[in-house]
Scaffold this active site. Structure first.
Site, PDB file in Angstrom:
ATOM      1  N   GLY A  68      14.293 -45.859   9.233  1.00  0.00           N
ATOM      2  CA  GLY A  68      15.073 -46.739  10.158  1.00  0.00           C
ATOM      3  C   GLY A  68      16.205 -47.510   9.412  1.00  0.00           C
ATOM      4  O   GLY A  68      17.173 -48.374   9.742  1.00  0.00           O
ATOM      5  N   GLY A  84      15.054 -41.773   5.763  1.00  0.00           N
ATOM      6  CA  GLY A  84      16.061 -40.639   6.090  1.00  0.00           C
ATOM      7  C   GLY A  84      17.534 -41.010   5.481  1.00  0.00           C
ATOM      8  O   GLY A  84      17.863 -40.803   4.617  1.00  0.00           O
ATOM      9  N   ARG A  85      18.126 -41.537   6.459  1.00  0.00           N
ATOM     10  CA  ARG A  85      19.653 -41.792   6.423  1.00  0.00           C
ATOM     11  C   ARG A  85      19.820 -42.689   5.112  1.00  0.00           C
ATOM     12  O   ARG A  85      20.938 -42.291   4.259  1.00  0.00           O
ATOM     13  CB  ARG A  85      20.037 -42.812   7.560  1.00  0.00           C
ATOM     14  CG  ARG A  85      21.376 -43.042   7.626  1.00  0.00           C
ATOM     15  CD  ARG A  85      21.413 -44.255   8.758  1.00  0.00           C
ATOM     16  NE  ARG A  85      21.025 -43.997   9.854  1.00  0.00           N
ATOM     17  CZ  ARG A  85      21.761 -43.262  11.011  1.00  0.00           C
ATOM     18  NH1 ARG A  85      23.108 -42.887  10.944  1.00  0.00           N
ATOM     19  NH2 ARG A  85      21.018 -42.993  12.122  1.00  0.00           N
ATOM     20  N   ARG A 102      28.553 -37.193  15.082  1.00  0.00           N
ATOM     21  CA  ARG A 102      28.395 -38.769  15.182  1.00  0.00           C
ATOM     22  C   ARG A 102      29.382 -39.506  15.800  1.00  0.00           C
ATOM     23  O   ARG A 102      29.037 -40.287  16.748  1.00  0.00           O
ATOM     24  CB  ARG A 102      27.866 -39.160  13.943  1.00  0.00           C
ATOM     25  CG  ARG A 102      26.702 -38.697  13.132  1.00  0.00           C
ATOM     26  CD  ARG A 102      26.136 -39.382  12.022  1.00  0.00           C
ATOM     27  NE  ARG A 102      25.760 -40.536  12.527  1.00  0.00           N
ATOM     28  CZ  ARG A 102      26.203 -41.971  12.286  1.00  0.00           C
ATOM     29  NH1 ARG A 102      27.485 -41.822  11.812  1.00  0.00           N
ATOM     30  NH2 ARG A 102      25.645 -42.846  12.770  1.00  0.00           N
ATOM     31  N   TYR A 129      27.766 -41.086  19.077  1.00  0.00           N
ATOM     32  CA  TYR A 129      27.242 -42.397  18.715  1.00  0.00           C
ATOM     33  C   TYR A 129      28.414 -43.338  18.756  1.00  0.00           C
ATOM     34  O   TYR A 129      28.189 -44.577  18.447  1.00  0.00           O
ATOM     35  CB  TYR A 129      26.455 -42.556  17.622  1.00  0.00           C
ATOM     36  CG  TYR A 129      25.376 -41.769  17.476  1.00  0.00           C
ATOM     37  CD1 TYR A 129      23.970 -41.671  18.382  1.00  0.00           C
ATOM     38  CD2 TYR A 129      25.292 -40.709  16.348  1.00  0.00           C
ATOM     39  CE1 TYR A 129      23.091 -40.841  18.057  1.00  0.00           C
ATOM     40  CE2 TYR A 129      24.195 -39.902  16.106  1.00  0.00           C
ATOM     41  CZ  TYR A 129      23.057 -39.900  16.845  1.00  0.00           C
ATOM     42  OH  TYR A 129      22.067 -39.137  16.885  1.00  0.00           O
ATOM     43  N   CYS A 134      38.001 -28.105  22.342  1.00  0.00           N
ATOM     44  CA  CYS A 134      38.550 -28.061  23.589  1.00  0.00           C
ATOM     45  C   CYS A 134      37.859 -28.995  24.367  1.00  0.00           C
ATOM     46  O   CYS A 134      37.056 -28.950  25.395  1.00  0.00           O
ATOM     47  CB  CYS A 134      38.950 -27.016  24.377  1.00  0.00           C
ATOM     48  SG  CYS A 134      39.790 -25.768  23.309  1.00  0.00           S
TER      49      CYS A 134
HETATM   50  C1  LIG Z   1      14.553 -40.014  12.376  1.00  0.00           C
HETATM   51  C2  LIG Z   1      13.060 -40.505  12.205  1.00  0.00           C
HETATM   52  C3  LIG Z   1      12.830 -41.086  10.689  1.00  0.00           C
HETATM   53  C4  LIG Z   1      14.128 -41.368   9.737  1.00  0.00           C
HETATM   54  O1  LIG Z   1      15.008 -42.515  10.300  1.00  0.00           O
HETATM   55  P1  LIG Z   1      16.353 -42.955   9.295  1.00  0.00           P
HETATM   56  O2  LIG Z   1      17.084 -43.981  10.292  1.00  0.00           O
HETATM   57  O3  LIG Z   1      17.157 -41.757   9.340  1.00  0.00           O
HETATM   58  O4  LIG Z   1      15.783 -43.503   8.334  1.00  0.00           O
HETATM   59  C5  LIG Z   1      11.860 -41.474  10.293  1.00  0.00           C
HETATM   60  N1  LIG Z   1      10.693 -41.417  11.366  1.00  0.00           N
HETATM   61  C6  LIG Z   1      10.730 -40.770  12.598  1.00  0.00           C
HETATM   62  C7  LIG Z   1       9.409 -40.642  13.243  1.00  0.00           C
HETATM   63  C8  LIG Z   1      11.928 -40.251  12.875  1.00  0.00           C
HETATM   64  O5  LIG Z   1      11.903 -39.833  14.088  1.00  0.00           O
END
Ligand SMILES: *Cc1c(COP(=O)(O)O)cnc(C)c1O
Length: 418
Positions: free
Chosen positions: A239, A275-276, A312, A316, A342
């Site tokens: 997150g 992740g991000r 995205r 979003y 389209c």
């Molecule tokens: C999507 C997700 C993440 C990664 O989130 P980021 O914002 O990309 O760091 C980690 N854990 C779970 C369970 C997720 O669904």
């Protein structure tokens, strides 16, 4: 921090001019910087070095197997949310004992896959799921290690589609039901309660919601400890936000020090699922200008990458910086940068100030390394883009462009229409 920089007016990825890669592989094209990904992983992971921990890269952010293999070499584990992602992670060489399996809708088949592989744990998101997990483990004559994902009802103050820790979200189990579930699992010889899990949302730009989540986890841990449970793993999810425009997300160091302060006295292993923050700013989407058109009201720049390549902005209302591969320092205009699909929702940027471009120019959509290619589709029968990984002065095609023949190969015309 990333390695996409202009040198004498030309955009480079590490030591390679992006134009050179585009001339080889065409557009739309995802280009990733290995050095950036490794740096992000190391900075994040080492910020937790004071505490026993395991960094499980969240595969869904960018699941290309080359990137998984690179992160595996850097020491990463994996957080997967489907059988497909699990297979990718294993194929990339990630040890099953470094893999956690999250997600609200795991099927019995996916659970079996995880149990047979011997993954570290399942993050369970409902009482019914726990029952099914126990049945699958029984069938395999084994014991399923699990954590329960807590829904702490915390507002992460991010986009509603990526906030996941509120009561109204589908994720996790309310705090007040957690203890009972563990108690039930205690007498079940096919379940092994070993963790507590939380993931409150994505693209968080403040430490405070994380800290609140950690405190709740800690309280639950203490309560369970009191009841005689040995909960070895606390999984904080992912997150952490990144800079797309002018956000000021906490540095990994600020995030980790707040977390460590709260947890350092507990006999636990911390699991993190970034992740991000690992891949977001390590990738760009390169697109070619097909046409420009202007009316009294508007300027449009029509490019060859659409919402099927990068959803995205449409999904979003996300902001991505867009810059030319060649910085000609031309006069600036305000334009909508739109794709060929389209749909009016098919845009990469609206009312964007950008230096004047013409047919055939290339643009780089920045910060497209996370939730970019992985969310792409074949809408409008568009073959998905290719992906290239740059490492120093080398570059590797890590996924070739799809062909229309490949898309059609899955479809069948019934005899009656022939
Ligand atoms: C999507 C997700 C993440 C990664 O989130 P980021 O914002 O990309 O760091 C980690 N854990 C779970 C369970 C997720 O669904």
């Amino acid at each position: 921090m990333h390695y996409f920089l202009y040198r004498e007016g030309e955009l480079y990825c590490e030591e390679v001019p992006v134009r050179k890669i585009v001339e080889r592989y065409g557009t739309p094209l995802y280009v990733y910087s290995a050095k950036t990904i490794k740096r992000h992983f190391q900075v994040f992971d080492s910020s937790f070095k004071e505490i026993e921990h395991l960094t499980c890269y969240s595969v869904k952010a960018n699941s290309n197997i080359a990137i998984l293999a690179m992160l595996c070499k850097e020491g990463a584990g994996a957080d997967v949310v489907s059988g497909g992602e699990l297979i990718r992670a294993l194929k990339a060489g990630i040890s099953p004992q470094k893999i956690v399996f999250s997600g609200v809708g795991k099927t019995p088949e996916e659970m079996q896959l995880g149990l047979e592989a011997g993954i570290l744990l399942f993050n369970v998101e409902s009482a019914e799921e726990l029952e099914v997990l126990s049945e699958v483990a029984k069938k395999l004559k084994t014991k399923a290690p699990f954590a329960i994902r807590v829904n702490p009802n915390i507002d992460p103050k991010t986009h509603p589609y990526i906030s996941t820790g509120l009561k109204k979200n589908k994720f996790g189990i309310p705090e007040e039901e957690i203890i009972d579930l563990y108690k039930k699992a205690k007498d079940n010889s096919h379940l092994q309660p070993i963790g507590l899990d939380i993931h409150i949302g994505s693209q968080l730009t403040q430490v405070s919601p994380f800290l609140e989540a950690v405190k709740r986890l800690k309280e639950l841990w203490q309560e369970l400890n009191h009841l005689g449970f040995e909960i070895k793993y606390l999984d904080l999810g992912g997150g952490l936000g990144i800079v797309y425009e002018s956000e000021e997300p906490p540095l990994p160091e600020e995030y980790s020090s707040a977390v460590i302060k709260e947890l350092k006295d507990l006999p636990i292993t911390l699991i993190l699922e970034p992740g991000r923050v690992i891949v977001g700013n390590a990738g760009i989407l390169v697109t070619k200008v097909l046409y420009t058109k202007s009316s009294k009201e508007k300027n449009f720049i029509i490019v060859d990458a659409g919402m099927n390549d990068l959803i995205r902005p449409a999904f979003y209302q996300a902001y991505h910086k867009i810059i030319p591969l060649e910085d000609k320092r031309d006069e600036e205009i305000v334009a909508d940068i739109v794709g060929p699909i389209c749909e009016s929702g098919d845009f990469l940027a609206k009312e964007r100030k950008i230096s004047k471009v013409q047919r055939g120019d290339y643009l780089a959509v920045m910060s497209a390394g996370a939730y970019g290619f992985v969310m792409s589709s074949n809408y409008n029968s568009r073959a998905r883009a290719a992906e290239v990984l740059v490492e120093g002065d080398n570059f590797f095609l890590i996924r070739r462009r799809e062909t229309i023949e490949e898309l059609l190969a899955l479809e069948v015309i019934p005899d009656i229409y022939l």
